[in-house]
Design an enzyme around this catalytic site. Structure first.
Site, short mmCIF file in Angstrom:
data_model
loop_
_atom_site.label_atom_id
_atom_site.label_comp_id
_atom_site.label_asym_id
_atom_site.label_seq_id
_atom_site.Cartn_x
_atom_site.Cartn_y
_atom_site.Cartn_z
N GLU A 2 27.20 43.34 38.06
CA GLU A 2 26.08 43.28 38.99
C GLU A 2 25.28 44.56 38.87
OE1 GLU A 2 27.86 43.09 42.82
OE2 GLU A 2 28.91 41.23 42.35
N LYS A 45 23.76 47.91 40.36
CA LYS A 45 24.13 48.81 41.45
C LYS A 45 22.82 49.27 42.10
CE LYS A 45 27.10 52.70 42.55
NZ LYS A 45 26.22 53.42 43.43
N ASP A 88 20.35 51.16 44.52
CA ASP A 88 20.36 52.54 44.98
C ASP A 88 19.62 52.66 46.32
OD1 ASP A 88 20.80 55.21 45.03
OD2 ASP A 88 19.28 55.72 43.55
N TYR A 145 25.98 41.72 48.22
CA TYR A 145 26.86 41.63 47.05
C TYR A 145 28.35 41.56 47.37
CZ TYR A 145 26.29 46.62 48.13
OH TYR A 145 26.20 47.82 48.77
N LYS A 197 27.38 54.39 35.93
CA LYS A 197 26.09 54.97 36.30
C LYS A 197 25.21 55.13 35.07
CE LYS A 197 25.53 57.08 39.89
NZ LYS A 197 25.68 57.42 41.26
N CYS A 257 -3.94 83.37 45.70
CA CYS A 257 -4.41 82.00 45.50
C CYS A 257 -5.23 81.92 44.20
CB CYS A 257 -5.27 81.57 46.68
SG CYS A 257 -6.04 79.97 46.42
N CYS A 301 -9.06 81.12 45.19
CA CYS A 301 -9.95 82.00 45.96
C CYS A 301 -9.47 83.44 46.03
CB CYS A 301 -10.14 81.44 47.37
SG CYS A 301 -8.67 81.64 48.38
N CYS A 307 -2.09 79.06 50.87
CA CYS A 307 -3.27 79.91 50.88
C CYS A 307 -3.84 79.81 52.29
CB CYS A 307 -4.29 79.42 49.86
SG CYS A 307 -5.90 80.18 50.13
N CYS A 331 -11.63 78.50 50.77
CA CYS A 331 -10.95 78.21 49.51
C CYS A 331 -11.43 76.83 49.04
CB CYS A 331 -9.45 78.24 49.77
SG CYS A 331 -8.46 77.88 48.33
S1 IVH Z 1 30.54 46.61 45.92
C1 IVH Z 1 34.46 48.23 47.93
N1 IVH Z 1 28.34 46.07 44.65
O1 IVH Z 1 27.44 51.50 45.86
C2 IVH Z 1 33.17 48.49 47.29
N2 IVH Z 1 28.44 48.11 45.85
O2 IVH Z 1 29.25 53.73 45.26
C3 IVH Z 1 32.18 47.49 47.69
N3 IVH Z 1 26.34 49.41 45.80
O3 IVH Z 1 28.99 51.75 48.98
C4 IVH Z 1 30.88 47.76 47.13
N4 IVH Z 1 25.20 48.00 44.56
O4 IVH Z 1 26.54 50.98 48.88
C5 IVH Z 1 28.98 46.96 45.42
N5 IVH Z 1 26.44 45.41 43.49
C6 IVH Z 1 27.07 46.29 44.28
C7 IVH Z 1 26.44 47.48 44.71
C8 IVH Z 1 27.18 48.38 45.51
C9 IVH Z 1 25.17 49.13 45.22
C10 IVH Z 1 26.62 50.63 46.58
C11 IVH Z 1 27.34 50.40 47.88
C12 IVH Z 1 28.62 51.15 47.78
C13 IVH Z 1 28.28 52.17 46.75
C14 IVH Z 1 29.52 52.66 46.07
#
Ligand code: IVH
Length: 665
Positions: free
Chosen positions: A109, A111, A113, A220, A307, A401, A404, A419, A425
């Site tokens: 999946e 991740k 942010d 998720y 990551k 500055c 000016c 400034c 200015c």
């Molecule tokens: S599963 C038990 N799936 O990443 C862990 N987390 O670093 C359940 N996050 O706290 C999380 N995308 O806030 C999961 N597809 C994804 C995610 C995800 C982002 C975040 C989430 C978690 C953090 C962990």
């Protein structure tokens, strides 16, 4: 009958919300949607007995200020262990393989942010939304989460009677950019990245404001005793049918090669997504296998995050230039040898402020690493000191500055240099004028940045009051400006004399005096003369006027040139007093009274009470003192305030008594 109509409207509106915010394919026009919403709101107002916190009408939020309740998570909110390389992913795979001693599937999946959230549903209705907090307990942010349009308030289909679903709340890039543009215009600090923006928004004590920030949510992870399926991926598919936004990118993988193909694809493709992602999550698909692998104290053994590498490039620092903004803030910018980074050529990078330059130990000619992280503007993250053969001049933040020549200043508690030469200015003068003519300020159409620049260069415009002495002849002689445009500008200038006082005050461009603050000041002081002669102590007495704003207002009106400008504007006929109808509307029953609001209320929101106090001539003050006339006390009033009120003998008044006091007027 009405009840059924309300129910039907609610269902239809929720379906339209789902089509629009989850599926991105609306089937009715905005107009039709608004019409249905209006009908619903009207009916709900007529029949308050059918109130439902999960009605789509509640998604606009409210500004009631109730501190968040802390709630314990039934299932702790764990984090994931991070990996950064193929070897580490292989290690995870081997560990799982060994522990299970059997075949297994993985799910990949994205991740997301953002900031994580846990939602509880009972009988298909959202009952609670809690932030991660410390993993054991978090903040109850249900009211805020209800405003997020893509989050279902009521579910469709065959959902378990009780379950939790976890996901990520995000601020889409487009909203983030728009928010920062607005913040820049209002001189508010910018959000560093969409993650901070989302978590900051979710913690706001005003769900109205949350609603306006257009957050989104992707889900998720399902938790509960009676989940419909035995695999994670199937459960997610089910959740999608109940109305949740889940990711289309989710993929079941049988081998590590499949996992790598997924990573490679999304490392590039993620740049086209509307929201920020910072990696992928790899999970064991079978729930039985997940249980058998179990958890460590911090993270599950059945999942790992990979990551994405922040994209980096190495290039040479040629020079540092300094830009002066409308507020006088000086931003250092690194000029670099052009280098390719995430598909664009980077020639410049932000250096933010003097402290950052110092901590990097930058020297001209250094080879530096530039990175595009969650932020849009690339930044310098490190110097490759081994590449130094001849060491160049150290980069020292300028003292004067560049525009000016004024000596720069650094205000206490701020990282930026400024400034201080506000009125002489060039970028500050032009910026002030641009702000003054802006749509939310005096709304003088036709006077754009280029025209202002031309007028400035021709010595026709050097302060805001000059706008009112511009002659047709001055305007038409400018290149590129036809007589029709010149005429329109003149008309707009004349019309701006009708702009109400509170907006004139905002237009002056006093630091930290945005639209709302300008309104507060206008209502508190009624006219410009009283504002000019006020002092710091009186200013901080005004509700929501803090030390920073008060100092800035005092500083502005103690400058002779500013005073001259304001007087000239008054002579030109700009509105410098609150209009009669607004004055009348204010009433006088609370005149001279200082009132503290404390606790939570049933009939009106806190902001509504504040407005009522001000409209009736009273002052809403933040803290209890001997000068406090009375406290408008709701439920759960703060214990400190209560103690102070008792000690000083200040009277408490409940909502009902307060309202009847106003009605008597
Ligand atoms: S599963 C038990 N799936 O990443 C862990 N987390 O670093 C359940 N996050 O706290 C999380 N995308 O806030 C999961 N597809 C994804 C995610 C995800 C982002 C975040 C989430 C978690 C953090 C962990």
């Amino acid at each position: 009958m009405i009840k059924e109509r309300i129910e039907l409207l609610r269902q239809e509106l929720e379906q339209h919300n789902y089509n629009y915010y989850v599926l991105s394919s609306p089937v009715v026009s905005d107009f039709e949607y608004d019409l249905m919403m209006k009908q619903l709101v009207d009916l709900e107002r007529q029949c308050p007995e059918y109130f439902d916190p999960n009605s789509p009408s509640q998604r606009v939020g409210s500004d009631i200020n109730a501190a968040f309740k802390q709630v314990a998570h039934i299932y702790p909110m764990l984090s994931l262990s991070n990996t950064y390389s193929a070897e580490e992913v292989q290690d995870f795979y081997d560990r799982v393989s060994k522990a299970l001693n059997d075949g297994f599937e993985l799910v990949c999946e994205l991740k997301y942010d953002g900031t994580s959230i846990s939602l509880t549903y009972q009988h298909g209705a959202l009952v609670r939304a809690v932030t991660r907090g410390d993993g054991e307990k978090g903040d109850d942010v249900t009211a805020n989460v209800r405003t997020i349009r893509s989050i279902p308030l009521r579910l469709k289909g065959d959902f378990p009677s009780v379950f939790e679903i976890r996901g990520e709340i995000l601020m889409p890039w487009a909203v983030f950019d728009e928010q920062n543009r607005e913040r820049e215009a209002q001189e508010e600090p910018l959000f560093a990245n969409p993650r901070n923006a989302a978590s900051g928004t979710l913690k706001l004590q005003n769900s109205n404001l949350v609603a306006s920030r257009k957050l989104d949510g992707y889900f998720y992870y399902l938790l509960g005793d009676k989940l419909p399926c035995e695999s994670h991926s199937e459960n997610l598919q089910k959740a999608a049918t109940w109305g949740f936004k889940t990711s289309d990118a989710t993929k079941v993988c049988k081998t590590l090669d499949d996992v790598w193909a997924f990573i490679k694809y999304w490392d590039v493709e993620r740049k086209n997504l509307p929201v920020a992602t910072d990696g992928i999550v790899i999970k064991v698909n079978s729930l039985t296998q997940q249980r058998s692998l179990g958890l460590t104290a911090k993270s599950p053994r059945w999942a790992v995050a990979y990551k994405f590498q922040a994209e980096k490039a190495l290039t040479r620092l040629n020079s540092v230039s300094y830009q002066v903004g409308r507020t006088g803030a000086v931003t250092p910018v690194a000029n670099l040898d052009p280098v390719q980074l995430s598909g664009t050529t980077v020639k410049r990078a932000s250096l933010h402020n003097a402290d950052i330059i110092k901590s990097l130990d930058l020297h001209i000619g250094d080879m530096v690493f530039v990175e595009k992280g969650g932020e849009i503007i690339p930044k310098i993250t490190a110097v490759d000191k081994d590449a130094r053969i001849l060491i160049g001049d150290a980069v020292n933040f300028i003292k004067k500055c560049p525009e000016c020549g004024a000596n720069l200043v650094r205000y206490e508690g701020e990282a930026a240099h400024y400034c201080p030469n506000e009125n002489h200015c060039p970028p500050q003068i032009k910026g002030k004028i641009e702000h003054f003519v802006g749509r939310k300020a005096m709304n003088i159409e036709g006077l754009g940045g280029e025209t202002i620049n031309l007028l400035y260069q021709n010595n026709l415009l050097s302060k805001i009051s000059d706008i009112y002495s511009l002659k047709m002849g001055d305007l038409v002689q400018l290149e590129r400006l036809g007589s029709k445009s010149a005429q329109n500008i003149q008309l707009a200038v004349q019309k701006s004399k009708e702009v109400p006082f509170e907006r004139v005050l905002f237009s002056l461009g006093i630091r930290f005096v945005g639209e709302t603050v300008a309104k507060k000041l206008a209502f508190a002081f009624i006219n410009i003369e009283d504002l000019i002669t006020t002092n710091y102590e009186q200013l901080v007495e005004v509700d929501e006027i803090g030390e920073r704003i008060a100092q800035s207002v005092v500083r502005y009106f103690s400058d002779e040139e500013n005073l001259k400008t304001v007087r000239l504007l008054k002579e030109y006929g700009l509105q410098m007093t609150l209009s009669d109808d607004k004055l009348e509307a204010m009433g006088t029953s609370l005149s001279g009274q200082c009132i503290v609001i404390s606790g939570t209320f049933r009939h009106h929101s806190r902001d509504e009470y504040k407005a009522m106090i001000e409209q009736h001539g009273g002052k809403n003050v933040a803290s209890v003192s001997a000068k406090t006339s009375f406290i408008l006390a709701g439920e759960n009033m703060g214990p400190e305030k209560l103690k102070k009120a008792e000690a000083l003998g200040v009277q408490l008044m409940n909502e009902e008594d307060f309202l009847s006091l106003l009605i008597k007027e």
